[in-house]
Design a protein around this motif. Structure first.
Motif, PDB file in Angstrom:
ATOM      1  N   ASP A 211       0.827  -1.206   0.000  1.00  0.00           N
ATOM      2  CA  ASP A 211       0.000   0.000   0.000  1.00  0.00           C
ATOM      3  C   ASP A 211       0.867   1.265   0.000  1.00  0.00           C
ATOM      4  OD1 ASP A 211      -2.401   1.360  -0.121  1.00  0.00           O
ATOM      5  OD2 ASP A 211      -2.630   1.469   2.060  1.00  0.00           O
ATOM      6  N   ILE A 212       1.874   1.276  -0.871  1.00  0.00           N
ATOM      7  CA  ILE A 212       2.776   2.422  -1.004  1.00  0.00           C
ATOM      8  C   ILE A 212       2.595   3.012  -2.398  1.00  0.00           C
ATOM      9  CG2 ILE A 212       5.175   3.209  -0.990  1.00  0.00           C
ATOM     10  CD1 ILE A 212       5.845   0.680   0.666  1.00  0.00           C
ATOM     11  N   LYS A 213       2.285   4.279  -2.473  1.00  0.00           N
ATOM     12  CA  LYS A 213       2.192   4.939  -3.770  1.00  0.00           C
ATOM     13  C   LYS A 213       3.603   5.182  -4.314  1.00  0.00           C
ATOM     14  CE  LYS A 213      -2.153   7.314  -2.792  1.00  0.00           C
ATOM     15  NZ  LYS A 213      -2.827   8.636  -2.671  1.00  0.00           N
ATOM     16  N   PRO A 214       3.821   4.979  -5.615  1.00  0.00           N
ATOM     17  CA  PRO A 214       5.161   5.187  -6.178  1.00  0.00           C
ATOM     18  C   PRO A 214       5.756   6.554  -5.850  1.00  0.00           C
ATOM     19  CG  PRO A 214       3.764   4.111  -7.783  1.00  0.00           C
ATOM     20  CD  PRO A 214       2.875   4.487  -6.631  1.00  0.00           C
ATOM     21  N   GLU A 215       4.932   7.600  -5.836  1.00  0.00           N
ATOM     22  CA  GLU A 215       5.439   8.944  -5.571  1.00  0.00           C
ATOM     23  C   GLU A 215       5.874   9.139  -4.120  1.00  0.00           C
ATOM     24  OE1 GLU A 215       0.828   9.358  -5.807  1.00  0.00           O
ATOM     25  OE2 GLU A 215       2.432   8.159  -6.734  1.00  0.00           O
ATOM     26  N   HIS A 216       5.530   8.160  -3.269  1.00  0.00           N
ATOM     27  CA  HIS A 216       5.936   8.221  -1.862  1.00  0.00           C
ATOM     28  C   HIS A 216       7.149   7.337  -1.572  1.00  0.00           C
ATOM     29  CE1 HIS A 216       1.516   9.336  -0.709  1.00  0.00           C
ATOM     30  NE2 HIS A 216       2.192  10.355  -1.231  1.00  0.00           N
ATOM     31  N   PHE A 217       7.698   6.706  -2.629  1.00  0.00           N
ATOM     32  CA  PHE A 217       8.744   5.701  -2.435  1.00  0.00           C
ATOM     33  C   PHE A 217      10.074   6.136  -3.043  1.00  0.00           C
ATOM     34  CE2 PHE A 217      10.856   1.611  -3.623  1.00  0.00           C
ATOM     35  CZ  PHE A 217      11.009   1.112  -2.330  1.00  0.00           C
ATOM     36  N   LEU A 218      11.134   5.907  -2.299  1.00  0.00           N
ATOM     37  CA  LEU A 218      12.501   6.173  -2.754  1.00  0.00           C
ATOM     38  C   LEU A 218      13.316   4.899  -2.605  1.00  0.00           C
ATOM     39  CD1 LEU A 218      14.964   8.018  -3.486  1.00  0.00           C
ATOM     40  CD2 LEU A 218      15.148   8.512  -1.025  1.00  0.00           C
ATOM     41  N   MET A 219      14.009   4.495  -3.669  1.00  0.00           N
ATOM     42  CA  MET A 219      14.847   3.302  -3.647  1.00  0.00           C
ATOM     43  C   MET A 219      16.310   3.696  -3.674  1.00  0.00           C
ATOM     44  SD  MET A 219      14.799  -0.042  -3.571  1.00  0.00           S
ATOM     45  CE  MET A 219      15.996  -1.373  -3.829  1.00  0.00           C
ATOM     46  N   ILE A 220      17.120   3.009  -2.852  1.00  0.00           N
ATOM     47  CA  ILE A 220      18.558   3.235  -2.785  1.00  0.00           C
ATOM     48  C   ILE A 220      19.261   1.947  -3.202  1.00  0.00           C
ATOM     49  CG2 ILE A 220      20.482   4.008  -1.347  1.00  0.00           C
ATOM     50  CD1 ILE A 220      18.145   6.003  -1.438  1.00  0.00           C
ATOM     51  N   GLY A 221      20.188   2.026  -4.160  1.00  0.00           N
ATOM     52  CA  GLY A 221      20.880   0.804  -4.563  1.00  0.00           C
ATOM     53  C   GLY A 221      22.103   1.074  -5.415  1.00  0.00           C
ATOM     54  N   ASN A 222      22.870   0.023  -5.617  1.00  0.00           N
ATOM     55  CA  ASN A 222      24.122   0.138  -6.381  1.00  0.00           C
ATOM     56  C   ASN A 222      23.973  -0.247  -7.854  1.00  0.00           C
ATOM     57  OD1 ASN A 222      23.961  -2.767  -5.386  1.00  0.00           O
ATOM     58  ND2 ASN A 222      25.699  -2.904  -6.780  1.00  0.00           N
ATOM     59  N   SER A 223      22.873  -0.886  -8.205  1.00  0.00           N
ATOM     60  CA  SER A 223      22.690  -1.368  -9.581  1.00  0.00           C
ATOM     61  C   SER A 223      21.700  -0.494 -10.338  1.00  0.00           C
ATOM     62  CB  SER A 223      22.193  -2.815  -9.577  1.00  0.00           C
ATOM     63  OG  SER A 223      21.788  -3.206 -10.871  1.00  0.00           O
ATOM     64  N   LEU A 224      22.164   0.146 -11.404  1.00  0.00           N
ATOM     65  CA  LEU A 224      21.258   0.929 -12.246  1.00  0.00           C
ATOM     66  C   LEU A 224      20.163   0.041 -12.834  1.00  0.00           C
ATOM     67  CD1 LEU A 224      23.760   3.236 -14.186  1.00  0.00           C
ATOM     68  CD2 LEU A 224      22.081   3.946 -12.470  1.00  0.00           C
ATOM     69  N   LYS A 225      20.552  -1.137 -13.265  1.00  0.00           N
ATOM     70  CA  LYS A 225      19.607  -2.033 -13.930  1.00  0.00           C
ATOM     71  C   LYS A 225      18.522  -2.541 -12.986  1.00  0.00           C
ATOM     72  CE  LYS A 225      19.430  -6.307 -16.650  1.00  0.00           C
ATOM     73  NZ  LYS A 225      20.234  -7.403 -17.262  1.00  0.00           N
ATOM     74  N   SER A 226      18.898  -2.872 -11.763  1.00  0.00           N
ATOM     75  CA  SER A 226      17.954  -3.511 -10.846  1.00  0.00           C
ATOM     76  C   SER A 226      17.332  -2.575  -9.813  1.00  0.00           C
ATOM     77  CB  SER A 226      18.654  -4.660 -10.097  1.00  0.00           C
ATOM     78  OG  SER A 226      18.982  -5.705 -10.968  1.00  0.00           O
ATOM     79  N   ASP A 227      18.077  -1.567  -9.384  1.00  0.00           N
ATOM     80  CA  ASP A 227      17.633  -0.742  -8.262  1.00  0.00           C
ATOM     81  C   ASP A 227      17.169   0.654  -8.654  1.00  0.00           C
ATOM     82  OD1 ASP A 227      18.510  -2.810  -6.504  1.00  0.00           O
ATOM     83  OD2 ASP A 227      20.557  -2.025  -6.624  1.00  0.00           O
ATOM     84  N   ILE A 228      17.524   1.119  -9.827  1.00  0.00           N
ATOM     85  CA  ILE A 228      17.288   2.518 -10.171  1.00  0.00           C
ATOM     86  C   ILE A 228      16.309   2.676 -11.341  1.00  0.00           C
ATOM     87  CG2 ILE A 228      18.367   4.707 -10.783  1.00  0.00           C
ATOM     88  CD1 ILE A 228      19.210   3.485  -8.022  1.00  0.00           C
ATOM     89  N   LEU A 229      16.685   2.193 -12.507  1.00  0.00           N
ATOM     90  CA  LEU A 229      15.888   2.432 -13.711  1.00  0.00           C
ATOM     91  C   LEU A 229      14.456   1.891 -13.623  1.00  0.00           C
ATOM     92  CD1 LEU A 229      18.588   1.884 -16.497  1.00  0.00           C
ATOM     93  CD2 LEU A 229      18.010   3.960 -15.207  1.00  0.00           C
ATOM     94  N   PRO A 230      14.221   0.693 -13.059  1.00  0.00           N
ATOM     95  CA  PRO A 230      12.835   0.213 -12.961  1.00  0.00           C
ATOM     96  C   PRO A 230      11.962   1.089 -12.072  1.00  0.00           C
ATOM     97  CG  PRO A 230      14.384  -1.592 -12.663  1.00  0.00           C
ATOM     98  CD  PRO A 230      15.179  -0.333 -12.607  1.00  0.00           C
ATOM     99  N   LEU A 231      12.548   1.652 -11.012  1.00  0.00           N
ATOM    100  CA  LEU A 231      11.775   2.495 -10.101  1.00  0.00           C
ATOM    101  C   LEU A 231      11.406   3.815 -10.748  1.00  0.00           C
ATOM    102  CD1 LEU A 231      11.032   1.555  -7.240  1.00  0.00           C
ATOM    103  CD2 LEU A 231      13.072   0.409  -8.074  1.00  0.00           C
ATOM    104  N   VAL A 232      12.354   4.424 -11.437  1.00  0.00           N
ATOM    105  CA  VAL A 232      12.080   5.675 -12.137  1.00  0.00           C
ATOM    106  C   VAL A 232      10.981   5.462 -13.176  1.00  0.00           C
ATOM    107  CG1 VAL A 232      13.071   7.464 -13.599  1.00  0.00           C
ATOM    108  CG2 VAL A 232      14.426   6.521 -11.732  1.00  0.00           C
ATOM    109  N   ALA A 233      11.017   4.294 -13.801  1.00  0.00           N
ATOM    110  CA  ALA A 233      10.038   3.987 -14.859  1.00  0.00           C
ATOM    111  C   ALA A 233       8.612   3.882 -14.330  1.00  0.00           C
ATOM    112  CB  ALA A 233      10.433   2.689 -15.562  1.00  0.00           C
TER     113      ALA A 233
END
Length: 234
Positions: A169-191
Motif C-alpha cells: 500500500d505504497i504509492k510510487p510517488e511516496h517511495f525512494l529506492m537506494i541501490g548500487n545497480s542501475l539495472k535492478s535498483d534505479i531504472l525500474p523504479l524511475v520507470a
C-alpha cells in the motif's frame, strides 16, 4: 527539506553491495574456480564461459550463491568433457560454502544512516537472491530492527516493484529506492514513477551493467556514499 523528496514516506534499500559487501566474494570465487580448472582452458576463457552458463541457468536457478555453485559444477563438467574428478567437484562445493559463511561486512556509514533515517521514514529492504542466504545475512548484519519489511524478490523489474508497492500500500510517488545497480535498483523504479538514488559499488556484475544510452534515458541522483543521503533529503 529538499523539495524533490518532500513526498517520500518509505525508503527501500537494496542489500548486496548497498548495505554490505557481496560482489567482491563472487569475483574471488570466480578467480578460484578458473585456477582450479585452468588445465582445461585459459582462465580468461573460463571466466567468459562461466558467465554464459550463469546466464543460461538464471531462469532455472535464480540469483544467489547456490545457483552460482551449480553453474560452476556444470561448467566444470563441460570444460572437462565429464572427466573432472570428484575432488574438484568437492572443492567447488567448498568454494560455495565459504561464500555463504563469509562475515557480513557492512559498508561505510550504513548503521549511522539507517538509525537517522528510521526516525523519519519507514525503511524496507528490497533485495533479490536466495531467500535463506539473504535472511541469514540480514540476521548477521544486526540491522533488522531498522526495517519495517524485508522483501526478497525473484527479480527486480518494473512489474516486481509495482506488485510490491501495491501489496504494501505504497504509492510510487511516496517511495525512494537506494541501490548500487542501475539495472535492478534505479531504472525500474524511475520507470514506474518512484524516486531512486544510485550509490555505485566498486565492482559490478556484468549482468547488472547497462548501456550509457539506457542510463541517460532516466532521471536519478548519484551519490558517492550512503553517508551523503541524509543531507540530500534535508
Amino acid at each position: 527539506m529538499n523539495k524533490e523528496y518532500q513526498n517520500i514516506k518509505v525508503i527501500g534499500f537494496d542489500a548486496d553491495d548497498t548495505l554490505w559487501v557481496n560482489e567482491t566474494y563472487f569475483r574471488d570465487a570466480e578467480s578460484e574456480f578458473s585456477k582450479l580448472l585452468n588445465r582445461f582452458e585459459t582462465e580468461n576463457k573460463i571466466d567468459q564461459e562461466l558467465f554464459k552458463m550463469e546466464m543460461k541457468n538464471l531462469p532455472v536457478y535464480g540469483y544467489g550463491v547456490k545457483g552460482f555453485v551449480l553453474s560452476m559444477v556444470e561448467m566444470a563438467l563441460e570444460l572437462s568433457n565429464n572427466t573432472v574428478s570428484n575432488k574438484t567437484i568437492e572443492k567447488i562445493l567448498e568454494i560455495g560454502k565459504e561464500m555463504i559463511n563469509k562475515p557480513v561486512d557492512l559498508l561505510d556509514g550504513v548503521e549511522v544512516v539507517l538509525k537517522e533515517l528510521s526516525k523519519k521514514y519507514r525503511l524496507i529492504v528490497v533485495t533479490k537472491g536466495d531467500l535463506l542466504d539473504q535472511e541469514r545475512k540480514l540476521q548477521k548484519s544486526g540491522l533488522l530492527d531498522y526495517f519495517h519489511h524485508i522483501e526478497v524478490l525473484s527479480d527486480k523489474k518494473e512489474d516486481n516493484y509495482s506488485r510490491l508497492l501495491k501489496h504494501l500500500d505504497i504509492k510510487p510517488e511516496h517511495f525512494l529506492m537506494i541501490g548500487n545497480s542501475l539495472k535492478s535498483d534505479i531504472l525500474p523504479l524511475v520507470a514506474i514513477g518512484a524516486k531512486a538514488i544510485h550509490i555505485p559499488f566498486h565492482t559490478t556484475w556484468a549482468h547488472e551493467e547497462v548501456t550509457e544510452k539506457d542510463a541517460n534515458k532516466k532521471t536519478y541522483k548519484t551519490l558517492n556514499s550512503l553517508l551523503d543521503l541524509p543531507k540530500l533529503l534535508e
